[in-house]
Motif scaffolding. Structure first.
Motif, PDB file in Angstrom:
ATOM      1  N   ALA A   1      23.697  13.629  40.191  1.00  0.00           N
ATOM      2  CA  ALA A   1      23.729  15.167  40.174  1.00  0.00           C
ATOM      3  C   ALA A   1      23.824  15.522  38.744  1.00  0.00           C
ATOM      4  CB  ALA A   1      24.925  15.501  40.939  1.00  0.00           C
ATOM      5  N   ALA A   2      24.910  14.673  37.803  1.00  0.00           N
ATOM      6  CA  ALA A   2      24.900  14.799  36.364  1.00  0.00           C
ATOM      7  C   ALA A   2      23.415  14.770  35.762  1.00  0.00           C
ATOM      8  CB  ALA A   2      25.693  13.903  35.772  1.00  0.00           C
ATOM      9  N   PHE A   3      22.538  13.676  35.965  1.00  0.00           N
ATOM     10  CA  PHE A   3      21.345  13.855  35.348  1.00  0.00           C
ATOM     11  C   PHE A   3      20.546  14.971  35.700  1.00  0.00           C
ATOM     12  CE2 PHE A   3      17.111  12.135  34.299  1.00  0.00           C
ATOM     13  CZ  PHE A   3      17.474  11.831  32.971  1.00  0.00           C
ATOM     14  N   LYS A   4      20.386  15.230  37.162  1.00  0.00           N
ATOM     15  CA  LYS A   4      19.848  16.589  37.275  1.00  0.00           C
ATOM     16  C   LYS A   4      20.342  17.625  36.709  1.00  0.00           C
ATOM     17  CE  LYS A   4      18.328  18.512  41.709  1.00  0.00           C
ATOM     18  NZ  LYS A   4      18.826  18.471  43.077  1.00  0.00           N
ATOM     19  N   TYR A   5      21.716  17.747  36.411  1.00  0.00           N
ATOM     20  CA  TYR A   5      22.190  18.899  35.594  1.00  0.00           C
ATOM     21  C   TYR A   5      21.722  18.971  34.380  1.00  0.00           C
ATOM     22  CZ  TYR A   5      26.334  21.799  33.984  1.00  0.00           C
ATOM     23  OH  TYR A   5      27.067  22.719  33.304  1.00  0.00           O
ATOM     24  N   LEU A   6      21.577  17.618  33.658  1.00  0.00           N
ATOM     25  CA  LEU A   6      21.295  17.562  32.469  1.00  0.00           C
ATOM     26  C   LEU A   6      19.802  17.844  32.024  1.00  0.00           C
ATOM     27  CD1 LEU A   6      22.170  14.757  29.899  1.00  0.00           C
ATOM     28  CD2 LEU A   6      19.838  15.216  29.909  1.00  0.00           C
ATOM     29  N   LEU A   7      18.817  17.509  33.166  1.00  0.00           N
ATOM     30  CA  LEU A   7      17.378  17.743  32.823  1.00  0.00           C
ATOM     31  C   LEU A   7      17.112  19.244  33.102  1.00  0.00           C
ATOM     32  CD1 LEU A   7      15.409  15.143  34.791  1.00  0.00           C
ATOM     33  CD2 LEU A   7      15.548  15.518  32.426  1.00  0.00           C
ATOM     34  N   MET A   8      17.897  19.931  33.805  1.00  0.00           N
ATOM     35  CA  MET A   8      17.834  21.687  33.767  1.00  0.00           C
ATOM     36  C   MET A   8      18.674  22.103  32.460  1.00  0.00           C
ATOM     37  SD  MET A   8      17.708  22.870  37.577  1.00  0.00           S
ATOM     38  CE  MET A   8      16.707  24.553  36.814  1.00  0.00           C
ATOM     39  N   GLY A   9      20.000  21.347  32.231  1.00  0.00           N
ATOM     40  CA  GLY A   9      20.770  22.362  30.960  1.00  0.00           C
ATOM     41  C   GLY A   9      19.979  21.696  29.783  1.00  0.00           C
ATOM     42  N   ALA A  10      19.704  20.704  29.501  1.00  0.00           N
ATOM     43  CA  ALA A  10      19.200  20.537  27.999  1.00  0.00           C
ATOM     44  C   ALA A  10      18.158  21.374  27.672  1.00  0.00           C
ATOM     45  CB  ALA A  10      18.841  19.169  27.971  1.00  0.00           C
ATOM     46  N   PRO A  11      17.066  21.412  28.622  1.00  0.00           N
ATOM     47  CA  PRO A  11      15.676  22.527  28.139  1.00  0.00           C
ATOM     48  C   PRO A  11      16.382  23.850  28.014  1.00  0.00           C
ATOM     49  CG  PRO A  11      15.088  21.109  30.021  1.00  0.00           C
ATOM     50  CD  PRO A  11      16.554  20.598  29.853  1.00  0.00           C
ATOM     51  N   SER A  12      17.356  24.117  28.912  1.00  0.00           N
ATOM     52  CA  SER A  12      17.632  25.514  28.741  1.00  0.00           C
ATOM     53  C   SER A  12      18.519  25.816  27.382  1.00  0.00           C
ATOM     54  CB  SER A  12      18.790  26.018  29.687  1.00  0.00           C
ATOM     55  OG  SER A  12      19.891  25.574  29.591  1.00  0.00           O
TER      56      SER A  12
ATOM     57  N   LEU B   1      27.495  19.291  26.969  1.00  0.00           N
ATOM     58  CA  LEU B   1      27.552  17.714  26.900  1.00  0.00           C
ATOM     59  C   LEU B   1      28.892  17.324  27.797  1.00  0.00           C
ATOM     60  CD1 LEU B   1      26.576  16.696  23.271  1.00  0.00           C
ATOM     61  CD2 LEU B   1      25.410  16.406  25.463  1.00  0.00           C
ATOM     62  N   SER B   2      29.972  17.897  27.317  1.00  0.00           N
ATOM     63  CA  SER B   2      31.250  17.660  28.268  1.00  0.00           C
ATOM     64  C   SER B   2      31.000  17.992  29.555  1.00  0.00           C
ATOM     65  CB  SER B   2      32.258  18.156  27.772  1.00  0.00           C
ATOM     66  OG  SER B   2      32.382  19.687  27.603  1.00  0.00           O
ATOM     67  N   SER B   3      30.389  18.812  30.033  1.00  0.00           N
ATOM     68  CA  SER B   3      30.326  18.966  31.636  1.00  0.00           C
ATOM     69  C   SER B   3      29.414  18.059  32.281  1.00  0.00           C
ATOM     70  CB  SER B   3      29.983  20.548  32.142  1.00  0.00           C
ATOM     71  OG  SER B   3      28.919  21.007  31.064  1.00  0.00           O
ATOM     72  N   TYR B   4      28.245  17.967  31.606  1.00  0.00           N
ATOM     73  CA  TYR B   4      27.145  16.560  32.126  1.00  0.00           C
ATOM     74  C   TYR B   4      28.147  15.227  32.395  1.00  0.00           C
ATOM     75  CZ  TYR B   4      23.535  19.400  29.690  1.00  0.00           C
ATOM     76  OH  TYR B   4      22.875  20.316  29.080  1.00  0.00           O
ATOM     77  N   ALA B   5      29.114  14.918  31.316  1.00  0.00           N
ATOM     78  CA  ALA B   5      29.710  13.721  31.718  1.00  0.00           C
ATOM     79  C   ALA B   5      30.731  13.940  32.423  1.00  0.00           C
ATOM     80  CB  ALA B   5      30.198  13.334  29.961  1.00  0.00           C
ATOM     81  N   LEU B   6      31.577  15.027  32.483  1.00  0.00           N
ATOM     82  CA  LEU B   6      32.611  15.087  33.698  1.00  0.00           C
ATOM     83  C   LEU B   6      32.166  15.321  34.973  1.00  0.00           C
ATOM     84  CD1 LEU B   6      34.703  17.635  31.855  1.00  0.00           C
ATOM     85  CD2 LEU B   6      35.335  15.559  32.377  1.00  0.00           C
ATOM     86  N   VAL B   7      30.659  15.674  35.105  1.00  0.00           N
ATOM     87  CA  VAL B   7      30.345  15.440  36.489  1.00  0.00           C
ATOM     88  C   VAL B   7      29.946  13.940  36.949  1.00  0.00           C
ATOM     89  CG1 VAL B   7      28.401  15.934  38.212  1.00  0.00           C
ATOM     90  CG2 VAL B   7      29.180  17.753  36.518  1.00  0.00           C
ATOM     91  N   ALA B   8      29.919  13.355  36.033  1.00  0.00           N
ATOM     92  CA  ALA B   8      29.320  11.745  36.233  1.00  0.00           C
ATOM     93  C   ALA B   8      30.642  10.804  36.138  1.00  0.00           C
ATOM     94  CB  ALA B   8      28.335  11.386  35.346  1.00  0.00           C
ATOM     95  N   VAL B   9      31.909  11.377  35.794  1.00  0.00           N
ATOM     96  CA  VAL B   9      32.810  10.545  35.303  1.00  0.00           C
ATOM     97  C   VAL B   9      33.313   9.499  36.506  1.00  0.00           C
ATOM     98  CG1 VAL B   9      34.861  12.007  35.870  1.00  0.00           C
ATOM     99  CG2 VAL B   9      34.865  10.605  34.047  1.00  0.00           C
TER     100      VAL B   9
END
Lengths: 495, 131, 99, 249
Positions: free
Chosen positions: A167-178, A150-158
């Motif tokens: 980019a942060a949303f793309k990260y989240l969309l792969m990161g959360a299912p993983s 969670l902190s890295s998703y937000a830090l990408v978008a900060v």
């Protein structure tokens, strides 16, 4: 052991709690955030390095901390062995340097009202990595992984820029299912054993019951952590997130976050599933093939990039492949190389991104061709980059040479000559993309109108970059002091 | 078939997991993707709770002299409580990104977001944001 | 646990999950998802997990749904058709949603 | 093409998962690994060792207290992440909320909410404080409280909700849960035990059980208050929209 006993928990919780204090400072006292964060991380760093006095690479020499005094299979255990301590010290030092670097960089890229959130998340990210590495309980690992994610998703978008948010949303969309796959893997593991403690799991898995379920859980673990670690076919989020994030965060994500995920794979392979040998040998072959593909793919893509940070990001894909390949070979030399490469990658990739950040901070130059002639105005930044590049390529006095030496030795010793060739080709590709940049920086005249006036990056940004690049030199030159111990730790993991 | 019929709770969890996964990777709308994430997450919770269940079990609360031997496993329940928190936090973060994305791109469609990627000039300076 | 009520609840779970996945109206999907959470809470009560039932009802059906509805209010209510109509960007035009 | 591949992947995943289900231990079997290992100590000794009749509370706060500390940090991270993305409200700025339409919620909704709210508040408080002996606990109560606040916001408007729970209060309480955990943890450390041992320095052994109960309650309260505040802050951050007045501040 005395007071050392309590160090592991303090290393993790001090930054964690300091992070929580930040929002209370958000009104008017935002200037205090950075010094406070630096103090917390320095405390963790000091405590971590003090632990080297008590933890040695021997079978019975580790710190086991029982939270609340409950014995392991019932309570949660923090377990720091030498390999874990090695990783902890990399995390502490690199994140402290990135934090120092953030001071200037962030005041430019992040609007003032958000700086408190930046530092809070930064500390949470570091603390989560520390907790994630140190824990001896699989579910606790998941909890810290979520803080980390969670902190890295937000830090990408900060920064709030368009591309950063995407980019942060793309990260989240792969990161959360993983993350959910990791949770599913934990549930399957729990269903077939009834325990969550890593050491206890190892004992229980040796019984060999429900082997299909155990195998499936390992596959889901590899898929889940594979996304977090950006292993080759699952790396889709990495180039965007790592190149668009603010540079100190790129350095953290690239130097540490993906590494921590690989380290988790290492832990699972050797500490948890080690006894379920069928599962491990089946999956390690597949891991080896994909990792080798990742080394080559990342290298080729890095050569093709025009954007400087994008190039470094693809180089990370390649180097994570190095480490995963080293793990999959499963012998002492290769594992030593993999562990040492964790250190080398943290230092060198961190330095790369900090240098790229210096160019962005001073000039807003992101393309490689804009770096032509950069050494005339920013010689120190360019030199720091060049030294770290030696390590990324693997030229002798650096730590990159040592780790590659062991990795190649391991693959030859394991009879996997093809993998040794992959390592060599990976190095040639690294040489191609690094030397091109160095050639541009030092030997080409600047493009008209690019490098006129202006000067070197601020000291607060130069010092962290230089510490990291000198670190690669030092860890290479002094490797004879450390490498023996790392090799013993690797041997212990394999046992 | 083995125990597929005995384990029909697990089977439903598997079906829900796939439904959620379908929503995450196939539906172009990003809010749908987030709903899919939540469905995936709760399916794993369902699996975990069912794992801890015991035939004829009672809730693990000692009130009124309840017998320890007949209680269901409290551990998965404790884990899922954490899991629920994780799920709602992830959802909150994802939705905040969705709101910002919509403000900047005016669409919730992933295909359209990615198409804009091609049109965009790479490495634009700090612009956009929410000012 | 092979009693009829649990079977009905499990079937409802699958139906609501599918409905939430395939509805084009996002608001409807979110409301259905809230129903999904409630069914899940009931099922957990059946599986002797009262703490979880309570939390799922409050968090899954309550908090999460409100967060979703807020996000939909601030964005748009319907899923877009594939590629024919391009929306105008910007913060201030919202589809007016009467509820 | 990509669609077909993805569909095949999901189908294969589903078939594999169902095959896996058939080779898992039978559900509800008292002899399955999950019901055989580790769990007996929780069921038999938790009451005596942790002082809680609700075993789940015992597991959450005692045996796996560190996980719960992680959990409250996760939700705090969620808040910090939302604030990092959308920004914190600043003084002297005017914000609008999406429910600013002139159509107010109907009298029925408002009076029903007004009637229900005291009960919800009471119930949440009960859930927090009674978590040791009945279903419930800190986080459960906090979630119920937050749901109640959301109902308030739905009935009377987000703007009013933002006034009722002012930012200043929220800033102060948001971090409560990890901080109480840390303080209680360090107290246990100073008391000669491990982190999170629910001990205080210089307390005699006879007072230990009572002390444990009080410290547990403190932690529960911290989790409840912190959790509820974080949910409200997240909602406000998602909902608000800046409309002006920014430059002067």
């Amino acid at each position: 052991m005395g007071a050392y006993r309590h160090f592991p928990i303090l290393i993790i919780t001090v930054p964690l709690v300091t992070a929580v204090l930040m929002p209370a400072l958000s009104h008017r006292r935002e200037r205090l955030c950075m010094p406070l964060a630096a103090a917390a991380l320095s405390a963790s760093t000091v405590l971590t390095f003090l632990l080297y006095r008590v933890i040695r690479p021997a079978a019975d020499c580790f710190l086991s901390y029982r939270l609340g005094g409950w014995e392991p299979p019932w309570g949660i255990e923090i377990k720091v062995d030498f390999a874990g301590l090695f990783m902890l010290s990399v995390i502490c030092s690199v994140s402290l340097l990135c934090l120092v670097y953030s001071r200037k960089y962030i005041s430019k890229e992040v609007e003032p009202g958000k700086a408190f959130a930046y530092y809070s998340l930064f500390l949470l990210l570091s603390a989560a990595m520390l907790g994630f590495t140190a824990t001896g309980d699989v579910f606790n690992m998941f909890v810290f992984m979520e803080i980390l994610a969670l902190s890295s998703y937000a830090l990408v978008a900060v920064t709030g820029r368009r591309d950063a948010v995407r980019a942060a949303f793309k990260y989240l969309l792969m990161g959360a299912p993983s993350s959910i796959m990791v949770l599913l893997a934990i549930a399957l593991l729990y269903s077939s054993t009834g325990s969550l403690n890593m050491a206890h799991l190892k004992e229980l898995l040796a019984e060999g019951a429900y082997s299909r379920v155990v195998f499936a859980s390992l596959v889901f673990m590899i898929m889940g952590f594979g996304v977090k670690a950006a292993l080759f076919p699952l790396h889709g989020w990495l180039p965007d997130a790592h190149s668009i994030a603010p540079s100190p965060i790129s350095a953290m994500l690239s130097g540490l976050v993906v590494e921590v995920a690989v380290f988790a794979l290492l832990r699972l392979f050797f500490t948890v599933y080690g006894a379920a040998s069928g599962a491990v040998s089946g999956t390690s072959e597949a891991l080896g093939v994909t990792a080798a593909a990742g080394v080559l793919f990342g290298g080729v893509m890095a050569v093709l990039q025009k954007d400087f940070k994008m190039m470094i990001a693809y180089s990370t894909v390649s180097h994570i492949g190095y480490i995963a390949l080293g793990i999959s070979i499963m012998n002492e030399q290769a594992l030593t190389g993999a562990l040492y490469h964790l250190l080398d990658h943290g230092l060198a990739k961190g330095c790369f991104f900090l240098c790229a950040g210096a160019f962005i901070y001073e000039r807003d130059y992101r393309r490689i061709e804009q770096l032509k002639g950069a050494s005339r105005r920013m010689p120190l930044t360019c030199a720091a980059f060049a030294v770290a590049a030696l390590s990324v390529i693997g030229i002798p006095p650096t730590s990159g040479f040592i780790s590659k030496w062991y990795l190649i030795w391991g693959s030859v010793a394991g009879g996997k000559y093809l993998y040794a060739a992959v390592y060599l080709i990976g190095s040639i590709l690294a040489a191609t993309y690094c030397l091109r940049v160095i050639y541009y920086m030092f030997f080409l005249p600047p493009q008209p109108g690019t490098w006129e006036g202006g000067g070197e990056a601020p000291v607060l940004m130069l010092v962290p970059a230089w510490v990291l690049s000198l670190g690669t030199l030092l860890m290479g030159a002094l490797s004879f002091v450390i490498i023996g111990r790392v090799q013993e730790a690797a041997g212990l993991l394999l046992r | 078939m083995g125990r597929l019929l005995d384990n029909y709770h697990y089977a439903v969890a598997a079906v829900l997991f796939c439904t959620g996964f379908y929503s995450v990777i196939m539906r172009p709308n990003i809010i749908k993707k987030i709903i899919g994430l939540n469905i995936m997450e709760t399916s794993v919770f369902l699996l975990l709770v069912s794992l801890g269940w015991k035939e004829g079990g009672i809730a693990p609360i000692h009130a009124g002299g309840a017998e320890a031997a007949s209680m269901v496993n409290p551990l998965p329940q404790a884990l899922i409580l954490t899991g629920i928190v994780v799920a709602v936090s992830t959802t909150a973060v994802a939705l905040s990104l969705v709101i910002l994305l919509y403000r900047q791109y005016g669409t919730l469609d992933v295909d359209r977001l990615m198409r804009e990627e091609e049109l965009e000039v790479p490495a634009a300076g700090p612009e956009g944001g929410e000012g | 646990m092979s009693d009829a009520l649990s079977l009905v609840l499990l079937a409802l779970l699958v139906v609501t999950a599918l409905a939430a996945t395939f509805s084009r109206d996002l608001l409807a999907a979110v409301i259905v998802f809230s129903g999904y959470s409630l069914v899940m809470a009931l099922l957990w009560q059946r599986l002797q997990a009262p703490d979880l039932a309570l939390t799922e009802a409050a968090v899954g059906a309550g908090v999460t749904t409100v967060l979703f509805v807020t996000a939909i209010f601030k964005t748009q209510r319907m899923e877009e058709e594939g590629g024919d109509r391009h929306r105008r960007g910007g913060a201030n035009e919202k589809e007016s949603v009467e509820k | 093409m990509k669609k077909v591949v993805s569909l095949c992947f999901i189908g294969a995943l589903g078939v594999l998962l169902l095959m896996l289900v058939s080779s898992m231990p039978r559900m509800g079997d008292p002899g399955s690994p999950t019901n055989r290992r580790v769990v007996d100590r929780y069921l038999e000794k938790a009451e005596e060792e942790t002082g809680t009749e609700n075993v789940i509370t015992g597991v959450i706060l005692n045996y796996r207290g560190y996980d719960t500390m992680g959990e409250v940090t996760v939700i705090f991270t969620g808040l910090a992440a939302v604030l990092a993305v959308l920004g914190r409200e600043k003084r002297g700025r005017v914000y609008a909320y999406p429910d600013r339409s002139p159509v107010r919620s109907s009298i029925i909704v408002r009076s029903a909410a007004g009637f229900l709210l005291p009960f919800i508040a009471l119930f949440s408080l009960y859930t927090v404080l009674h978590g040791e002996i009945s279903p419930g606990g800190g986080f459960q109560g906090g979630a119920v409280m937050a749901a109640g606040m959301f109902l308030f916001a739905a009935a009377f408007g987000l703007w009013k909700a933002g006034r009722t729970v002012p930012p200043r209060l929220r800033f102060a309480v948001e971090g409560a849960a990890p901080i109480t955990f840390f303080l209680v943890g360090v107290a246990g450390l100073l008391g000669g035990g491990e982190f999170l041992a629910y001990m205080l320095p210089r307390v005699s052994a006879g007072l230990q059980p009572a002390l444990r109960t009080w410290l547990t309650l403190l932690v529960e309260g911290g989790i409840g208050a912190g959790g509820a505040m974080i949910f409200i802050s997240v909602l406000m951050a998602l909902a608000r929209e800046e409309v002006g007045g920014g430059q002067a501040a």
